[in-house]
Design a protein around this motif. Structure first.
Motif, short mmCIF file in Angstrom:
data_model
loop_
_atom_site.label_atom_id
_atom_site.label_comp_id
_atom_site.label_asym_id
_atom_site.label_seq_id
_atom_site.Cartn_x
_atom_site.Cartn_y
_atom_site.Cartn_z
N ALA A 6 0.84 -1.20 0.00
CA ALA A 6 0.00 0.00 0.00
C ALA A 6 0.87 1.24 0.00
O ALA A 6 2.03 1.23 0.47
N LEU A 7 0.31 2.33 -0.52
CA LEU A 7 1.10 3.56 -0.63
C LEU A 7 1.60 4.04 0.73
O LEU A 7 2.75 4.48 0.85
N TYR A 8 0.74 3.96 1.75
CA TYR A 8 1.17 4.51 3.04
C TYR A 8 2.29 3.67 3.67
O TYR A 8 3.01 4.16 4.55
N ARG A 9 2.45 2.43 3.23
CA ARG A 9 3.57 1.61 3.71
C ARG A 9 4.82 1.83 2.87
O ARG A 9 5.94 1.84 3.39
N ASP A 219 -4.90 8.10 5.88
CA ASP A 219 -6.21 8.00 5.23
C ASP A 219 -6.17 8.61 3.83
O ASP A 219 -6.77 8.09 2.89
N THR A 220 -5.48 9.73 3.70
CA THR A 220 -5.41 10.40 2.39
C THR A 220 -4.68 9.54 1.37
O THR A 220 -5.10 9.42 0.21
N MET A 221 -3.58 8.91 1.80
CA MET A 221 -2.84 8.07 0.87
C MET A 221 -3.62 6.80 0.53
O MET A 221 -3.49 6.26 -0.58
N SER A 222 -4.46 6.34 1.44
CA SER A 222 -5.30 5.19 1.12
C SER A 222 -6.33 5.56 0.06
O SER A 222 -6.61 4.78 -0.85
N VAL A 223 -6.90 6.76 0.18
CA VAL A 223 -7.85 7.24 -0.83
C VAL A 223 -7.17 7.38 -2.18
O VAL A 223 -7.70 6.96 -3.23
N ASP A 225 -4.50 5.83 -3.20
CA ASP A 225 -4.18 4.48 -3.68
C ASP A 225 -5.40 3.84 -4.34
O ASP A 225 -5.30 3.18 -5.38
N GLN A 226 -6.59 4.08 -3.78
CA GLN A 226 -7.82 3.54 -4.37
C GLN A 226 -8.11 4.17 -5.72
O GLN A 226 -8.50 3.49 -6.67
N LEU A 227 -7.92 5.49 -5.83
CA LEU A 227 -8.18 6.18 -7.10
C LEU A 227 -7.18 5.76 -8.17
O LEU A 227 -7.55 5.58 -9.34
N ILE A 228 -5.92 5.60 -7.78
CA ILE A 228 -4.91 5.17 -8.76
C ILE A 228 -5.22 3.76 -9.25
O ILE A 228 -5.08 3.44 -10.45
N GLY A 229 -5.67 2.91 -8.33
CA GLY A 229 -6.00 1.55 -8.73
C GLY A 229 -7.18 1.48 -9.68
O GLY A 229 -7.25 0.59 -10.54
N GLY A 230 -8.12 2.41 -9.58
CA GLY A 230 -9.29 2.40 -10.45
C GLY A 230 -9.21 3.34 -11.62
O GLY A 230 -10.19 3.48 -12.37
N THR A 237 -8.96 11.47 -12.74
CA THR A 237 -9.68 12.64 -13.22
C THR A 237 -10.61 13.17 -12.13
O THR A 237 -10.90 12.48 -11.14
N HIS A 238 -11.07 14.39 -12.34
CA HIS A 238 -12.01 14.99 -11.38
C HIS A 238 -13.32 14.23 -11.35
O HIS A 238 -13.93 14.03 -10.28
N GLN A 239 -13.78 13.77 -12.50
CA GLN A 239 -15.03 13.02 -12.56
C GLN A 239 -14.92 11.71 -11.80
O GLN A 239 -15.84 11.30 -11.09
N LEU A 240 -13.77 11.02 -11.95
CA LEU A 240 -13.56 9.77 -11.22
C LEU A 240 -13.57 10.01 -9.72
O LEU A 240 -14.20 9.27 -8.96
N ALA A 241 -12.86 11.05 -9.27
CA ALA A 241 -12.80 11.33 -7.83
C ALA A 241 -14.16 11.72 -7.28
O ALA A 241 -14.55 11.30 -6.19
#
Length: 674
Positions: A6-9, A219-223, A225-230, A237-241
């Motif tokens: 994970a990114l935070y690790r 928490d921010t890096m987990s979010v 990480d989720q956006l990068i994965g999807g 993109t702004h629409q994805l977020a």
């Protein structure tokens, strides 16, 4: 292929220099390490994910480094590599989760093992995470050890609730409170991580990620990480977020805020309907709306807030916020924010969230129903804004020393108007009159002239020619929101001029578009548009716009595409502009008011030639034929007697059917008069 960590690790800091947003903690700790004044017990407190446990591990690396104690670990010795990212850990650095090991037996076991010397390091360091979960008996069992530990023992307590750590333990530690990371600092850090990962990210999406993380780095890096994965090939993109994190789209917030500024209740409740129909959370929408109002309040007080960093938004959004804040007053914005904030607390656990959200919007739209100081100040703000955007009527600019003329004045032949004007210019100074429509009495009814330009039958002499009419006032930035805000005033002016036009516009029309030359009105159906275009109502509305706003628009009527499915917005009717007569002649079968010869002219207007008055009065035709009951046989059907304002007779509809078609009215009772 092994999945990455994970990114935070992967990006966990390994030195105090890499810790972000906690300079008030890392600075004193590094100074204590440099000066060899390290205490035997520390208490790290603060919100989750802000670096407490990470800082405790860095402190352990600094203390057990072969080059230490030092504020910068070497990163090459055995202790540093064991405690590095992905390292196996050190046997002399013991991490205890107090949430599952906080009883008195666990504390006694720790106390018995603490007296053993470290295996291969300088210190044996106990990192007790979630220290507030240690029971009072467990803290009491550790009290003597924490108060007088062996020289090789160091304690670091990490907790999110320091007040739950008993005072006898807290008083024997050095307390360092950690804080949430500032949004701008965290946003820059995320951009740096995205660059290292080779991921494209929309600058408008990063503030949403930071907001979802709530100031917590983990928490921010987990979010993120989720956006990068999807994310797809285009990156984050702004629409994805917006869709994944559940935030309200900016376009929806812009729409509702603009509707609040224009006092447009239809659009406001339409936005609420969109929120519910698209499955969005009403509470999240209210929270996002409150955040937008907060930004507007700050911009109203500090216009350069986006540039100075008080508001972290992209450049294009900052321009929109500045424009929106300019449409409100400070008191109006503050009142709206207070109402939304109060409603947000009421929405928690509500069984009818849509109803509460609509009530919140209704309170914001109706400052007149609020008799508190905030409501009064909001109404004053709206009055001041209206006065700021209203123009000066053209009549007032042409005759600054005279009051505006009444909207209905007796038409006077232009040939007779030149003589008194020359007399007034030759004698005492007199204010120059506003241009008056002056068709000759002998002209057929179809002859029309623009209302802003006088018609003369003979070329005037240089001495008697009036000055040319002033150019129309430019729109000077009037937007659709401004014109919609002034729409009630326009209707009041129309009501004075012609009641039929007022009824037609107030019940069936709204402002659709506006530019420097054209004002577009959308009517609900083709019948209403035909009545508006063929009855001379365009000229009435045009004159009302000149009187109220001071701008001369060309009026265009369209069918409202939202009210009639299938209608096209570009279907525009452009009939010839026909000025409304002062007193249209009534049909011969209806009683009509007799001419009023003694009606005085407005005192502000210049003297009128008596001959011109006599000529105008002579042109008035008798509308009620004499002869009593035999008047039906005396009615003329000649085309020469037709008048532009006569009702259309293209069909055989009676009075009841005509009222139902044109006005949507229904006859309750019909009283016969003999």
């Amino acid at each position: 292929m092994e999945a990455p960590l994970a990114l935070y690790r992967r990006y966990r800091p390994e030195s105090f220099a890499e810790v972000i947003g906690q300079d008030h903690v890392t600075g004193p700790l590094r100074a204590a390490l440099t000066n060899n004044r390290v205490h035997h017990a520390y208490l790290f407190s603060g919100p989750r994910g802000c670096g407490k446990t990470t800082s405790a591990r860095i402190l352990a690396r600094c203390l057990n480094c072969e080059q230490g104690p030092t504020d910068t670990p070497c990163g090459t010795c055995q202790s540093c590599t064991d405690l590095a990212r992905g390292g196996p850990g050190s046997i002399d650095v013991i991490e205890i989760d107090a949430a599952s090991h906080g009883g008195v037996d666990d504390a006694r076991d720790l106390r018995e093992k603490a007296f053993f010397a470290p295996v291969n390091s300088r210190y044996k360091i106990y990192i007790i995470d979630e220290a507030h979960m240690v029971s009072p008996a467990g803290f009491n069992a550790l009290l003597k050890l924490v108060e007088e530990p062996p020289e090789h023992i160091k304690f670091v307590f990490a907790t999110t609730e320091p007040e739950k750590v008993i005072g006898t333990i807290r008083s024997r530690t050095h307390h360092y409170p950690f804080r949430l990371i500032p949004p701008r600092t965290l946003s820059d850090y995320l951009q740096q991580i995205c660059d290292q990962e080779g991921v494209q990210v929309d600058p408008a999406a990063l503030p949403l990620v930071v907001r979802a993380g709530g100031g917590s780095a983990r928490d921010t890096m987990s979010v993120l990480d989720q956006l990068i994965g999807g994310a797809g090939a285009e990156g984050v993109t702004h629409q994805l977020a917006t869709g994944l994190l559940g935030f309200t789209p900016e376009t929806l917030l812009d729409e509702v805020v603009d509707a609040f500024a224009a006092d447009d209740g239809g659009t406001v409740f339409g936005v609420v309907d969109k929120v519910i129909e698209t499955g969005q959370d009403p509470r999240r929408f209210t929270e996002d709306l409150l955040r937008r109002l907060r930004d507007l309040v700050i911009i109203a007080a500090v216009p350069d807030a986006p540039a100075t960093g008080l508001i972290d938004v992209p450049a294009d959004q900052a321009e929109r916020l500045v424009a929106q804040a300019a449409r409100f007053g400070r008191a109006d914005l503050s009142r709206a924010a207070d109402l939304v904030a109060t409603g947000l607390t009421e929405l928690k656990g509500a069984t009818a969230p849509r109803l509460l959200l609509e009530l919140i919007c209704a309170r914001v739209l109706l400052p007149g129903a609020d008799h508190t100081t905030g409501g009064v100040m909001a109404r004053l703000d709206r009055i001041e804004k209206r006065m700021a955007i209203e123009g000066t009527p053209s009549q007032a600019r042409q005759a600054p020393a005279a009051a505006p003329a009444p909207p209905q004045a007796a038409p006077v032949p232009a040939a007779k108007e030149a003589a008194p004007l020359a007399a007034s210019e030759a004698g005492a100074p007199a204010p120059e009159p506003a241009p008056v429509e002056a068709p000759a009495p002998t002209e057929p009814p179809s002859a029309t002239a623009p209302a802003a330009e006088p018609v003369t039958s003979t070329p005037p002499s240089p001495a008697s020619s009036p000055e040319p009419a002033a150019e129309p006032v430019p729109a000077s930035g009037l937007t659709l929101v401004d014109v919609r805000r002034l729409w009630p005033d326009l209707l009041e002016s129309v009501k004075v001029k012609r009641r039929f036009t007022w009824i037609l516009l107030s019940q069936n029309a709204q402002v659709a578009a506006v530019d420097d030359k054209t004002l577009t009105i959308a009517l609900v159906n083709a019948g209403a548009r035909q009545s508006f275009s063929s009855g001379g109502s365009e000229e009435i509305l045009r004159q009302a716009a000149i009187d109220v706003i001071g701008h001369d628009w060309r009026i265009e009527a369209i069918i409202d595409p939202t009210a009639q499915p299938g209608a096209h917005a570009d279907t525009v009717t452009r009939p010839a502009v026909t000025p409304e007569p002062e007193a249209p002649a009534a049909p011969s079968d209806q009683p009509a008011p007799a001419p009023t010869p003694e009606r005085p002219a407005a005192p502000e207007r210049r003297p009128v030639d008596p001959d011109a008055v006599a000529t105008a009065r002579g042109a008035i035709q008798e509308t009620r034929p004499k002869g009593g009951p035999g008047r039906q046989q005396e009615r003329s059907v000649s085309d020469a007697d037709a008048h532009p304002d006569d009702p259309d007779a293209d069909d055989d509809l009676g009075g009841t059917e005509l009222l139902e078609r044109e006005l949507g009215a229904s006859i309750i009772e019909e009283i016969k008069h003999d």
